[in-house]
Each structure stands twice: as structure tokens, then as C-alpha cells.
Design a protein around this motif. Structure first.
Motif, PDB file in Angstrom:
ATOM      1  N   ILE A   2      45.631  44.958  36.984  1.00  0.00           N
ATOM      2  CA  ILE A   2      46.203  46.089  37.726  1.00  0.00           C
ATOM      3  C   ILE A   2      45.112  47.124  37.967  1.00  0.00           C
ATOM      4  N   SER A   3      44.820  47.396  39.234  1.00  0.00           N
ATOM      5  CA  SER A   3      43.794  48.399  39.560  1.00  0.00           C
ATOM      6  C   SER A   3      44.463  49.757  39.743  1.00  0.00           C
ATOM      7  N   ILE A   4      43.830  50.779  39.185  1.00  0.00           N
ATOM      8  CA  ILE A   4      44.435  52.112  39.136  1.00  0.00           C
ATOM      9  C   ILE A   4      43.467  53.168  39.647  1.00  0.00           C
ATOM     10  N   LEU A   5      43.974  54.066  40.491  1.00  0.00           N
ATOM     11  CA  LEU A   5      43.219  55.234  40.931  1.00  0.00           C
ATOM     12  C   LEU A   5      43.736  56.439  40.163  1.00  0.00           C
ATOM     13  N   ILE A   6      42.831  57.134  39.476  1.00  0.00           N
ATOM     14  CA  ILE A   6      43.193  58.316  38.693  1.00  0.00           C
ATOM     15  C   ILE A   6      42.976  59.566  39.544  1.00  0.00           C
ATOM     16  N   VAL A   7      44.021  60.379  39.673  1.00  0.00           N
ATOM     17  CA  VAL A   7      43.929  61.608  40.474  1.00  0.00           C
ATOM     18  C   VAL A   7      44.298  62.806  39.600  1.00  0.00           C
ATOM     19  N   ASP A   8      43.326  63.639  39.316  1.00  0.00           N
ATOM     20  CA  ASP A   8      43.543  64.846  38.505  1.00  0.00           C
ATOM     21  C   ASP A   8      42.391  65.797  38.774  1.00  0.00           C
ATOM     22  N   ASP A   9      42.673  67.092  38.813  1.00  0.00           N
ATOM     23  CA  ASP A   9      41.615  68.046  39.143  1.00  0.00           C
ATOM     24  C   ASP A   9      40.727  68.391  37.951  1.00  0.00           C
ATOM     25  N   HIS A  10      41.059  67.893  36.768  1.00  0.00           N
ATOM     26  CA  HIS A  10      40.242  68.157  35.586  1.00  0.00           C
ATOM     27  C   HIS A  10      39.416  66.917  35.225  1.00  0.00           C
ATOM     28  N   ARG A  18      40.485  57.361  31.931  1.00  0.00           N
ATOM     29  CA  ARG A  18      39.656  56.181  32.220  1.00  0.00           C
ATOM     30  C   ARG A  18      39.375  55.395  30.938  1.00  0.00           C
ATOM     31  N   MET A  19      38.997  56.093  29.875  1.00  0.00           N
ATOM     32  CA  MET A  19      38.703  55.416  28.609  1.00  0.00           C
ATOM     33  C   MET A  19      39.931  54.688  28.078  1.00  0.00           C
ATOM     34  N   LEU A  20      41.081  55.346  28.179  1.00  0.00           N
ATOM     35  CA  LEU A  20      42.321  54.739  27.695  1.00  0.00           C
ATOM     36  C   LEU A  20      42.680  53.491  28.495  1.00  0.00           C
ATOM     37  N   LEU A  21      42.614  53.604  29.810  1.00  0.00           N
ATOM     38  CA  LEU A  21      43.029  52.496  30.666  1.00  0.00           C
ATOM     39  C   LEU A  21      42.066  51.319  30.597  1.00  0.00           C
ATOM     40  N   GLU A  22      40.774  51.612  30.573  1.00  0.00           N
ATOM     41  CA  GLU A  22      39.794  50.528  30.559  1.00  0.00           C
ATOM     42  C   GLU A  22      39.741  49.798  29.215  1.00  0.00           C
ATOM     43  N   ALA A  23      40.393  50.384  28.194  1.00  0.00           N
ATOM     44  CA  ALA A  23      40.467  49.709  26.897  1.00  0.00           C
ATOM     45  C   ALA A  23      41.555  48.633  26.897  1.00  0.00           C
ATOM     46  N   GLN A  24      42.381  48.635  27.954  1.00  0.00           N
ATOM     47  CA  GLN A  24      43.444  47.639  28.076  1.00  0.00           C
ATOM     48  C   GLN A  24      42.915  46.406  28.823  1.00  0.00           C
ATOM     49  N   GLU A  25      43.287  45.232  28.352  1.00  0.00           N
ATOM     50  CA  GLU A  25      42.751  43.993  28.911  1.00  0.00           C
ATOM     51  C   GLU A  25      43.117  43.773  30.373  1.00  0.00           C
ATOM     52  N   ASN A  26      44.317  44.164  30.763  1.00  0.00           N
ATOM     53  CA  ASN A  26      44.783  43.859  32.116  1.00  0.00           C
ATOM     54  C   ASN A  26      44.820  45.061  33.043  1.00  0.00           C
ATOM     55  N   LEU A  27      44.105  46.132  32.674  1.00  0.00           N
ATOM     56  CA  LEU A  27      44.034  47.319  33.528  1.00  0.00           C
ATOM     57  C   LEU A  27      42.583  47.613  33.881  1.00  0.00           C
ATOM     58  N   GLU A  28      42.351  48.059  35.113  1.00  0.00           N
ATOM     59  CA  GLU A  28      41.011  48.470  35.521  1.00  0.00           C
ATOM     60  C   GLU A  28      41.104  49.721  36.381  1.00  0.00           C
ATOM     61  N   VAL A  29      40.126  50.594  36.275  1.00  0.00           N
ATOM     62  CA  VAL A  29      40.100  51.840  37.049  1.00  0.00           C
ATOM     63  C   VAL A  29      39.328  51.613  38.334  1.00  0.00           C
ATOM     64  N   ALA A  30      40.019  51.760  39.467  1.00  0.00           N
ATOM     65  CA  ALA A  30      39.393  51.549  40.775  1.00  0.00           C
ATOM     66  C   ALA A  30      38.569  52.752  41.199  1.00  0.00           C
ATOM     67  N   GLY A  31      38.894  53.915  40.642  1.00  0.00           N
ATOM     68  CA  GLY A  31      38.155  55.118  41.008  1.00  0.00           C
ATOM     69  C   GLY A  31      38.860  56.365  40.516  1.00  0.00           C
ATOM     70  N   GLU A  32      38.261  57.517  40.809  1.00  0.00           N
ATOM     71  CA  GLU A  32      38.811  58.808  40.411  1.00  0.00           C
ATOM     72  C   GLU A  32      38.784  59.753  41.605  1.00  0.00           C
ATOM     73  N   LYS A 114      53.069  51.643  29.091  1.00  0.00           N
ATOM     74  CA  LYS A 114      54.363  51.030  29.405  1.00  0.00           C
ATOM     75  C   LYS A 114      54.811  51.431  30.805  1.00  0.00           C
ATOM     76  N   ALA A 115      54.672  52.720  31.146  1.00  0.00           N
ATOM     77  CA  ALA A 115      55.089  53.207  32.467  1.00  0.00           C
ATOM     78  C   ALA A 115      54.279  52.547  33.576  1.00  0.00           C
ATOM     79  N   ILE A 116      52.983  52.379  33.362  1.00  0.00           N
ATOM     80  CA  ILE A 116      52.114  51.748  34.358  1.00  0.00           C
ATOM     81  C   ILE A 116      52.557  50.306  34.617  1.00  0.00           C
ATOM     82  N   HIS A 117      52.820  49.573  33.557  1.00  0.00           N
ATOM     83  CA  HIS A 117      53.251  48.183  33.717  1.00  0.00           C
ATOM     84  C   HIS A 117      54.617  48.104  34.404  1.00  0.00           C
ATOM     85  N   GLN A 118      55.495  49.017  34.029  1.00  0.00           N
ATOM     86  CA  GLN A 118      56.848  49.006  34.591  1.00  0.00           C
ATOM     87  C   GLN A 118      56.812  49.280  36.088  1.00  0.00           C
TER      88      GLN A 118
END
Length: 218
Positions: A2-10, A18-32, A114-118
Motif C-alpha cells: 500500500i503506497s501512502i502520501l503523507i500530508v501535514d504542515d509539520h 514516515r518512520m512508523l509506516l515504513e516499519a510496516q512490511e506492507n506499507l510504503e511512503v510514496a511521498g510527503e 488498522k485504519a489504513i488497512h481498513q
């Protein structure tokens, strides 16, 4: 995967996510992205499976507007909204605009995963307490029916303050954007509430949306 784009002003928040998501086997960060326009551009470029969208981003396009634009152009991309307790009134609007769910920023890490997978499976994820409160407020507003249009009573400056407050800007941020003092912002906001006969911020947000002020140019 699952590729994820993180959007936050901080930047610190984005780094932690990013650290949390990339520690998961089936999640990857596509960008910020740090604001809505950048989020739209990166969604167009990267086509992530999911956008983790902050709502309040004072120094760029807000999360509600970005969610609407992304879902209109890229309906296959899921949006999971991140929100603080004070932003709960925006949840129902985000869902109306196409977001698949909402999670509070102080939720446990495993709940976020859990929310991301759901959401990625096509299901909705709604934080129960926030959803319940917003639904109650929204239905109360609907039951009141249509009231007289008092928008013409507002000055141009009051309309600007209304639009920024509805988007989630604080009094200080509104003052900085309009180059006026916090006390002046508070006075304008009080006048707006009185003229429109509104009593709560959720009512103000709902009114601003109906008037199309989320796209109001300031």
C-alpha cells in the motif's frame, strides 16, 4: 504493498509518520506534502493508494479543499483524514467530500495502521465518538430548516474572517493572514456570529460551506 502520501504542515509529524509506516512490511511512503496544492500535485505524479490528509494547514490550501479536488480527479485514491479533537466538526464535511475515514492524531499507532488497512480495502473508518457528535450537530442543524439569508449583512472583511475561521485558522493565524490584530479578528468573528445568528463553530463551518466560502479568494 500500500503506497501512502503523507500530508501535514509539520515536518516533525511527517517524519514520525514516515518512520512508523515504513516499519510496516506492507506499507510504503510514496511521498510527503506540506499543504493541499502540493498534495494534489504529488497525487497526480505518484498516484498513491492512500492519502493521509491533515485538515488544518494554515500556510497553504486546507485539507478539506485538497480532499475534494483529489477525490474529484482521482476517485480511486482513498483519503484518510487526520484531525485534532478541536477539528471534529470538520469530519462529516470531509466524508461528504469523499474521504473514506478519519482518525484522531492522538490515536494509538496500531489504530492508525488498522485504519489504513481498513480504508485501503474499500471500507470506511470513522472514529466513533467524533462521528457521533458531528452527526448529532449536523442533524440538529438540518432539523432547523432553512433560515433567512443574512449573508448580505456581512462586510467584506467579515466575510474574509468567516472564510478563514471556517477553514480552521486560529485567531492568530487569521490575523497574520489579514494583517490585523487578534482582538480585531475576535471582534469581527463576534459580529459575524451575531449577524448570522449562529452560536457554535460547527454552525459557522456549515454556513460557510453552503455559501461556497471554502473557495473564497483572500
Amino acid at each position: 504493498m500500500i503506497s501512502i502520501l503523507i500530508v501535514d504542515d509539520h515536518a516533525v509529524v511527517r517524519s514520525g509518520l514516515r518512520m512508523l509506516l515504513e516499519a510496516q512490511e506492507n506499507l510504503e511512503v510514496a511521498g510527503e506534502a506540506s499543504e493541499g496544492n502540493e498534495a494534489y500535485a504529488m497525487t497526480e505524479e505518484q498516484r498513491p493508494d492512500l492519502v493521509l490528509m491533515d485538515l488544518s494547514m494554515p500556510h497553504g490550501k486546507d485539507g478539506l479543499s485538497a480532499t475534494s479536488e483529489i477525490k474529484n480527479k482521482f476517485p480511486e485514491t482513498n483519503v484518510l483524514v487526520l484531525t485534532m479533537h478541536d477539528d471534529e466538526e470538520y469530519l462529516f464535511r470531509a466524508i461528504q467530500l469523499g474521504a473514506s475515514g478519519c482518525i484522531l492524531k492522538n490515536a494509538p499507532h496500531d489504530e492508525l495502521i488498522k485504519a489504513i488497512h481498513q480504508v485501503s480495502k474499500g471500507d470506511a473508518y470513522l472514529y466513533p465518538s467524533a462521528t457521533k457528535r458531528l452527526m448529532e450537530e449536523y442533524m440538529t442543524k438540518v432539523e432547523k430548516g432553512k433560515e433567512g439569508d443574512r449573508f448580505s449583512l456581512l462586510s467584506d472583511r467579515e466575510k474574509e474572517v468567516l472564510a478563514l475561521v471556517a477553514k480552521g485558522y486560529s485567531n492568530k493565524e487569521t490575523g497574520e493572514k489579514l494583517i490585523i490584530s487578534v482582538k480585531t479578528v475576535e471582534a469581527h468573528k463576534a459580529n459575524v456570529m451575531e449577524k448570522l445568528q449562529l452560536k457554535t463553530r460547527p454552525e459557522l463551518v456549515e454556513y460557510a460551506w453552503k455559501k461556497g466560502l471554502f473557495g473564497y479568494s483572500i
